[in-house]
Scaffold this motif. Structure first.
Motif, PDB file in Angstrom:
ATOM      1  N   ASP A 222       0.833  -1.211   0.000  1.00  0.00           N
ATOM      2  CA  ASP A 222       0.000   0.000   0.000  1.00  0.00           C
ATOM      3  C   ASP A 222       0.862   1.253   0.000  1.00  0.00           C
ATOM      4  OD1 ASP A 222      -2.323  -1.485  -0.038  1.00  0.00           O
ATOM      5  OD2 ASP A 222      -2.586  -1.449   2.144  1.00  0.00           O
ATOM      6  N   ARG A 223       1.955   1.245   0.757  1.00  0.00           N
ATOM      7  CA  ARG A 223       2.852   2.403   0.775  1.00  0.00           C
ATOM      8  C   ARG A 223       3.550   2.566  -0.571  1.00  0.00           C
ATOM      9  NH1 ARG A 223       4.750   0.176   5.594  1.00  0.00           N
ATOM     10  NH2 ARG A 223       6.878   0.000   4.776  1.00  0.00           N
ATOM     11  N   LEU A 224       3.989   1.444  -1.134  1.00  0.00           N
ATOM     12  CA  LEU A 224       4.724   1.521  -2.398  1.00  0.00           C
ATOM     13  C   LEU A 224       3.846   2.041  -3.530  1.00  0.00           C
ATOM     14  CD1 LEU A 224       6.726  -1.837  -2.240  1.00  0.00           C
ATOM     15  CD2 LEU A 224       7.608   0.466  -1.863  1.00  0.00           C
ATOM     16  N   LYS A 225       2.582   1.709  -3.510  1.00  0.00           N
ATOM     17  CA  LYS A 225       1.676   2.175  -4.563  1.00  0.00           C
ATOM     18  C   LYS A 225       1.548   3.690  -4.573  1.00  0.00           C
ATOM     19  CE  LYS A 225      -0.980  -2.138  -4.665  1.00  0.00           C
ATOM     20  NZ  LYS A 225      -2.249  -2.839  -4.330  1.00  0.00           N
ATOM     21  N   ALA A 226       1.834   4.337  -3.438  1.00  0.00           N
ATOM     22  CA  ALA A 226       1.726   5.789  -3.355  1.00  0.00           C
ATOM     23  C   ALA A 226       3.056   6.492  -3.610  1.00  0.00           C
ATOM     24  CB  ALA A 226       1.192   6.180  -1.968  1.00  0.00           C
ATOM     25  N   LEU A 227       4.117   5.721  -3.838  1.00  0.00           N
ATOM     26  CA  LEU A 227       5.450   6.305  -4.013  1.00  0.00           C
ATOM     27  C   LEU A 227       5.920   6.146  -5.450  1.00  0.00           C
ATOM     28  CD1 LEU A 227       7.169   4.919  -0.780  1.00  0.00           C
ATOM     29  CD2 LEU A 227       6.448   7.287  -1.199  1.00  0.00           C
ATOM     30  N   PRO A 228       6.715   7.090  -5.938  1.00  0.00           N
ATOM     31  CA  PRO A 228       7.246   6.959  -7.297  1.00  0.00           C
ATOM     32  C   PRO A 228       8.348   5.903  -7.351  1.00  0.00           C
ATOM     33  CG  PRO A 228       8.193   8.891  -6.241  1.00  0.00           C
ATOM     34  CD  PRO A 228       7.150   8.358  -5.289  1.00  0.00           C
ATOM     35  N   ASP A 229       8.528   5.339  -8.526  1.00  0.00           N
ATOM     36  CA  ASP A 229       9.650   4.436  -8.720  1.00  0.00           C
ATOM     37  C   ASP A 229      10.965   5.188  -8.601  1.00  0.00           C
ATOM     38  OD1 ASP A 229       7.914   2.372  -9.206  1.00  0.00           O
ATOM     39  OD2 ASP A 229       8.153   2.404 -11.389  1.00  0.00           O
ATOM     40  N   ILE A 230      11.995   4.475  -8.168  1.00  0.00           N
ATOM     41  CA  ILE A 230      13.353   5.026  -8.168  1.00  0.00           C
ATOM     42  C   ILE A 230      14.018   4.590  -9.470  1.00  0.00           C
ATOM     43  CG2 ILE A 230      15.600   5.036  -7.023  1.00  0.00           C
ATOM     44  CD1 ILE A 230      14.109   4.432  -4.408  1.00  0.00           C
ATOM     45  N   PRO A 231      14.523   5.535 -10.260  1.00  0.00           N
ATOM     46  CA  PRO A 231      15.073   5.164 -11.571  1.00  0.00           C
ATOM     47  C   PRO A 231      16.308   4.279 -11.455  1.00  0.00           C
ATOM     48  CG  PRO A 231      14.640   7.531 -11.440  1.00  0.00           C
ATOM     49  CD  PRO A 231      14.526   6.990 -10.043  1.00  0.00           C
ATOM     50  N   VAL A 232      16.569   3.554 -12.534  1.00  0.00           N
ATOM     51  CA  VAL A 232      17.802   2.779 -12.659  1.00  0.00           C
ATOM     52  C   VAL A 232      18.994   3.700 -12.405  1.00  0.00           C
ATOM     53  CG1 VAL A 232      19.259   1.503 -14.276  1.00  0.00           C
ATOM     54  CG2 VAL A 232      16.785   1.145 -14.288  1.00  0.00           C
ATOM     55  N   ALA A 233      19.948   3.232 -11.617  1.00  0.00           N
ATOM     56  CA  ALA A 233      21.223   3.915 -11.342  1.00  0.00           C
ATOM     57  C   ALA A 233      21.102   5.073 -10.359  1.00  0.00           C
ATOM     58  CB  ALA A 233      21.885   4.400 -12.639  1.00  0.00           C
ATOM     59  N   ALA A 234      19.910   5.374  -9.880  1.00  0.00           N
ATOM     60  CA  ALA A 234      19.749   6.511  -8.974  1.00  0.00           C
ATOM     61  C   ALA A 234      20.226   6.178  -7.559  1.00  0.00           C
ATOM     62  CB  ALA A 234      18.295   6.952  -8.937  1.00  0.00           C
ATOM     63  N   ILE A 235      20.663   7.203  -6.852  1.00  0.00           N
ATOM     64  CA  ILE A 235      20.971   7.138  -5.422  1.00  0.00           C
ATOM     65  C   ILE A 235      20.006   8.071  -4.708  1.00  0.00           C
ATOM     66  CG2 ILE A 235      22.682   7.765  -3.658  1.00  0.00           C
ATOM     67  CD1 ILE A 235      23.359   5.172  -5.032  1.00  0.00           C
ATOM     68  N   VAL A 236      19.445   7.618  -3.586  1.00  0.00           N
ATOM     69  CA  VAL A 236      18.529   8.445  -2.808  1.00  0.00           C
ATOM     70  C   VAL A 236      19.165   8.757  -1.467  1.00  0.00           C
ATOM     71  CG1 VAL A 236      16.500   7.528  -3.991  1.00  0.00           C
ATOM     72  CG2 VAL A 236      17.327   6.412  -1.909  1.00  0.00           C
ATOM     73  N   PRO A 237      18.714   9.813  -0.777  1.00  0.00           N
ATOM     74  CA  PRO A 237      19.377  10.247   0.459  1.00  0.00           C
ATOM     75  C   PRO A 237      19.460   9.166   1.533  1.00  0.00           C
ATOM     76  CG  PRO A 237      17.902  11.962  -0.340  1.00  0.00           C
ATOM     77  CD  PRO A 237      17.656  10.756  -1.206  1.00  0.00           C
ATOM     78  N   GLU A 238      18.493   8.248   1.572  1.00  0.00           N
ATOM     79  CA  GLU A 238      18.480   7.233   2.625  1.00  0.00           C
ATOM     80  C   GLU A 238      19.448   6.085   2.366  1.00  0.00           C
ATOM     81  OE1 GLU A 238      15.788   8.145   0.838  1.00  0.00           O
ATOM     82  OE2 GLU A 238      14.900   9.584   2.249  1.00  0.00           O
ATOM     83  N   ASP A 239      20.049   6.024   1.205  1.00  0.00           N
ATOM     84  CA  ASP A 239      20.917   4.906   0.862  1.00  0.00           C
ATOM     85  C   ASP A 239      22.171   4.865   1.723  1.00  0.00           C
ATOM     86  OD1 ASP A 239      19.319   3.915  -1.157  1.00  0.00           O
ATOM     87  OD2 ASP A 239      20.400   4.944  -2.771  1.00  0.00           O
ATOM     88  N   GLU A 240      22.551   3.648   2.103  1.00  0.00           N
ATOM     89  CA  GLU A 240      23.881   3.413   2.679  1.00  0.00           C
ATOM     90  C   GLU A 240      24.753   2.905   1.534  1.00  0.00           C
ATOM     91  OE1 GLU A 240      26.134   0.739   6.120  1.00  0.00           O
ATOM     92  OE2 GLU A 240      23.920   0.897   6.104  1.00  0.00           O
ATOM     93  N   VAL A 241      25.555   3.793   0.995  1.00  0.00           N
ATOM     94  CA  VAL A 241      26.299   3.514  -0.228  1.00  0.00           C
ATOM     95  C   VAL A 241      27.668   2.933   0.121  1.00  0.00           C
ATOM     96  CG1 VAL A 241      27.254   4.493  -2.348  1.00  0.00           C
ATOM     97  CG2 VAL A 241      25.089   5.369  -1.427  1.00  0.00           C
ATOM     98  N   LEU A 242      27.949   1.760  -0.409  1.00  0.00           N
ATOM     99  CA  LEU A 242      29.262   1.154  -0.231  1.00  0.00           C
ATOM    100  C   LEU A 242      30.229   1.614  -1.321  1.00  0.00           C
ATOM    101  CD1 LEU A 242      28.171  -2.509   0.634  1.00  0.00           C
ATOM    102  CD2 LEU A 242      28.748  -0.645   2.208  1.00  0.00           C
TER     103      LEU A 242
END
Length: 290
Positions: A256-276
């Motif tokens: 239900d939450r995902l249906k209200a959120l936009p997709d994250i594009p291929v190769a994108a980084i979002v602020p919440e990511d823990e990037v290695l």
């Protein structure tokens, strides 16, 4: 998980009610067995130090090095003794409900054809090498075997929520293209990587892709491409943790939450990511200019 289905309401002629078919092992030609041996030899040389310990243990336990395309019945007998799974042949892509039913009952569906010698490096539709060499060794690991069964049961529930889009991304970024953090470093376990000579190197060595710590909701929001190397790889800390998250999460409110959120594009980084590893995206840019 298949990207598409046959679009049929019933199995075609000659196919069983559960969409299985005989493997037809006796009909493989010497050339087809030689193609398997060529693919097996180059991947088995490449994967030590790259593939996860669980994958390498499974490869050895199932005796896939015996030579030639494995006989599904013999392979299944060995696998069933380890984790209760069996391998069944299907004529290609199968309907979602069939796919999930087999998986929920510890039956792994595999194509019975093998690519041509001029297709060693890439084939869009999964063949017996991708399905057996890529997937089946991981099914010899008890924890991963439990994860795939749980995924199959989750798929049956997801159909009622019209949520296969999001659940399919979980399969893509774990079963097909997952990385794991082991004490010696990052290792590959996804079948789409371990069965690919080029992506086995790209996933770990190339500076282009992002390598991001696995987060369930983030993965399920992330789009992907089926016709190129991945530009985001998600790294699990362990198979135990992957299983725990899958079993303990209530997916209905998550959908239900995902249906209200936009997709994250291929190769994108979002602020919440823990990037290695923050990728350069050079590969993505070069492909975009072709």
């Amino acid at each position: 998980m298949a990207e598409e289905t046959h679009g049929l309401d019933a199995p075609p002629p000659g196919v069983a009610a559960d969409w299985t078919i005989p493997q037809g092992w006796d009909r493989y030609t010497a050339q087809e067995h030689a193609t398997w041996d060529t693919l097996f030899a180059r991947q088995s040389r490449l994967l030590p130090g790259r593939a996860s310990d669980a994958y390498l243990r499974g490869l050895d336990a199932l005796k896939l090095s015996d030579g030639g395309i494995p006989h599904f019945e013999e392979l299944s007998d060995r696998l069933e003794q380890l984790t209760g799974w069996r391998v069944v042949a299907v004529p290609g892509l199968v309907p979602d409900e069939v796919f999930f039913d087999h998986m929920a009952n510890r039956r792994f569906v595999a194509g019975n054809f093998i690519r041509r010698p001029d297709q060693l490096d890439y084939l869009q539709e999964p063949d017996v090498f991708h399905d057996v060499f890529g997937h089946v060794p991981m099914l010899a690991d008890p924890v991963f075997a439990d994860y795939l069964e749980a995924y199959g049961k989750g798929g049956q529930r997801a159909m009622a929520h019209d949520a296969l889009k999001w659940l399919g991304r979980l399969y893509w970024y774990t079963v097909e293209f997952g990385l794991i953090a082991e004490p010696e470093g990052l290792r590959i376990y996804g079948s789409g990587i371990v069965s690919s000579f080029a992506e086995s190197r790209f996933a770990l060595d190339d500076p282009s892709p992002n390598r991001v710590v696995f987060d369930l909701a983030r993965v399920m929001r992330t789009a992907y491409r089926i016709d190129d190397f991945q530009q985001n790889y998600f790294v699990i800390p362990s198979f135990d943790e992957l299983l725990r998250v899958t079993v303990e999460t209530d997916f209905a409110p998550l959908y239900d939450r995902l249906k209200a959120l936009p997709d994250i594009p291929v190769a994108a980084i979002v602020p919440e990511d823990e990037v290695l590893t923050l990728g350069t995206q050079d590969h993505a840019r070069s492909k975009a200019t072709v």
